[in-house]
Design a protein around this motif. Sequence first.
Motif, PDB file in Angstrom:
ATOM      1  N   TYR A 111       0.716  -1.261   0.071  1.00 22.28           N
ATOM      2  CA  TYR A 111      -0.211  -0.009  -0.106  1.00 22.28           C
ATOM      3  C   TYR A 111       0.987   1.294   0.016  1.00 22.28           C
ATOM      4  N   LYS A 117      -4.331   1.999   3.643  1.00 25.16           N
ATOM      5  CA  LYS A 117      -3.844   0.575   3.747  1.00 25.16           C
ATOM      6  C   LYS A 117      -4.794  -0.476   2.844  1.00 25.16           C
ATOM      7  N   ARG A 120      -4.403  -1.789  -1.811  1.00 28.05           N
ATOM      8  CA  ARG A 120      -2.839  -2.388  -1.999  1.00 28.05           C
ATOM      9  C   ARG A 120      -2.845  -3.383  -3.359  1.00 28.05           C
TER      10      ARG A 120
END
Length: 195
Positions: A111, A117, A120
């Motif tokens: 990511y 996050k 990714r």
Amino acid sequence: YLFGKKRATEVAHMVWKHVVQKGDTVIDATCGNGFDTLEMLNLVADDAHDGYVYALDIQEDALDNTSLLLEKSVNSNEKHLVKLFNICHSKMENAVPRNVSVRLVAFNLGYLPGGDKEIRTKSDTTLLALEAAKRILMPGGLISIVVYVGHPGGREELEAVESFAAGLCVENWICCKIQMLNRPCAPIPIFLYRR
Ligand code: SAM
């Protein structure tokens, strides 16, 4: 020199230096904040050579960050040698002109540092991108992959990359990884060199 490098990306950069030449065309398949793109630009371009860097990311934020880093770090002539594309790396053949041979395709998986996050790289598109990289890489070229195993899906992605590498024909490819045996969660640089 390997043991002086603290980070997996520094190990990758060191290997690139031995493969990439001025004037080459290279691809940053996950440009993120632009640090790898800048490293590649410095390898391919100087006053006498117009090497090109094709920098791809699925996030607009990443392309903006890369563009800003380049503005701060290089002159406008050099910045124009970087072509930014807001596309999935599995579509890299749509970015690079058809007649061009590519010296390096670099993946820095996972990511965006400082970003979301949940956005990714994923094994299925990473595998499609590796297949595309294999099609456009020149003899004497390198696919470089830094794999992160500390986040969800990271180990699965490592297995997918390793099994792709293990399937490459031994006459034409040299495939290796550098694993820190006493740091089980350290990022893993993997290199696939086409003879
Ligand atoms: N190379 C970057 C640098 O030097 O700052 C760091 C890359 S970061 C670890 C991974 C990047 O991959 C993120 O910016 C993310 O948006 C991007 N990414 C995720 N899936 C992607 C895909 N399918 N195609 C292209 N980029 C993708």
